[in-house]
Design an enzyme around this catalytic site. Structure first.
Site, PDB file in Angstrom:
ATOM      1  N   ASN A 236       0.834  -1.187   0.000  1.00 23.28           N
ATOM      2  CA  ASN A 236       0.000   0.000   0.000  1.00 23.28           C
ATOM      3  C   ASN A 236       0.878   1.251   0.000  1.00 23.28           C
ATOM      4  OD1 ASN A 236      -2.386   1.532   0.106  1.00 23.28           O
ATOM      5  ND2 ASN A 236      -3.353   0.043   1.469  1.00 23.28           N
TER       6      ASN A 236
ATOM      7  N   HIS B 180      24.563   2.155   8.917  1.00 18.92           N
ATOM      8  CA  HIS B 180      25.815   2.884   9.073  1.00 18.92           C
ATOM      9  C   HIS B 180      26.453   2.520  10.412  1.00 18.92           C
ATOM     10  CE1 HIS B 180      24.641   5.510   5.693  1.00 18.92           C
ATOM     11  NE2 HIS B 180      23.418   5.371   6.186  1.00 18.92           N
TER      12      HIS B 180
ATOM     13  N   ARG C 142       1.514 -14.202  20.212  1.00 12.40           N
ATOM     14  CA  ARG C 142       0.916 -15.532  20.287  1.00 12.40           C
ATOM     15  C   ARG C 142       1.045 -16.224  18.937  1.00 12.40           C
ATOM     16  NH1 ARG C 142      -4.135 -16.273  17.957  1.00 12.40           N
ATOM     17  NH2 ARG C 142      -5.390 -14.416  17.491  1.00 12.40           N
TER      18      ARG C 142
END
Length: 212
Positions: free
Chosen positions: A81, A111, A179
């Site tokens: 999206n 970096h 979970r």
């Protein structure tokens, strides 16, 4: 060893003139993608296919940003999206049927921590991999070197700094497994909202209803 070979070997490198020359293709294609008529879905799909190293049925809602494009390999039916960013200095591998919500960012680039080392212009890219059937929630950030397994849901706003195992719901900063996804989850479309009878018949008829 030149800087491109150093980068591709996964060791510290400097983004010199030759490295930046490789980025020109992606910059041109992302500019084209980000300025195309947003209702011209065929044109968007064509640009995405040209941009990515490998894709089949991929669709990206612009705007989209990446460094190279050829270092991004997505499986079938990939969807990202709006406002996705993939810094593909290292290889980014994404499996089949994966979805990204808005503002997802994948960073293979980084970096050094020490300011002197960082100011030397050396940087690095470490690969990221995401398995099949994964959904990354809005504003998720995936950091260098992370491996996300198959059938994983990452909650919105997460910062993924470590590997996530298969069939997990994970969220937070840093992202942690909450979970395991189970068969019981199949009948719900949002929290405890169950599919209605018509929708359940439809998805079952199309092979998404499990073994029932």
């Amino acid at each position: 060893m030149d800087q491109i070979k150093r980068r591709d070997a996964g060791i510290a490198y400097i983004a010199d003139k030759e490295v930046m020359e490789q980025q020109k293709r992606a910059r041109k294609l992302t500019q084209e993608l980000n300025t195309v008529d947003r209702s011209d879905f065929e044109k968007i799909e064509k640009i995405v296919k040209e941009l990515l190293g490998k894709s089949e049925g991929a669709f990206i809602n612009p705007p989209f940003y990446c460094d190279y494009g050829f270092n991004i390999e997505v499986g079938k039916n990939f969807y990202a999206n709006y406002n996705c960013t993939i810094l593909d200095v290292g290889k980014v591998t994404i499996g089949d049927n994966c979805m990204f919500a808005p503002n997802v960012a994948i960073y293979t680039a980084g970096h050094p921590i020490h300011p002197d080392s960082r100011n030397s212009m050396y940087e690095y890219g470490i690969p990221v991999s995401i398995g099949d059937n994964c959904w990354l929630g809005g504003n998720t950030i995936v950091c260098p070197g992370v491996k996300i397994g198959n059938n994983v849901v990452i909650g919105a706003g997460s910062v993924v700094t470590k590997d996530i195992s298969d069939w997990s719901i994970a969220a937070g900063n840093p992202c942690r497994v909450i979970r395991t996804i189970t068969e019981e989850d199949r009948k719900y479309y949002y929290k405890k909202n169950e599919f209605d009878e018509d929708a359940w018949k439809d998805l079952t008829a199309r092979g998404f209803g499990g073994l029932e």
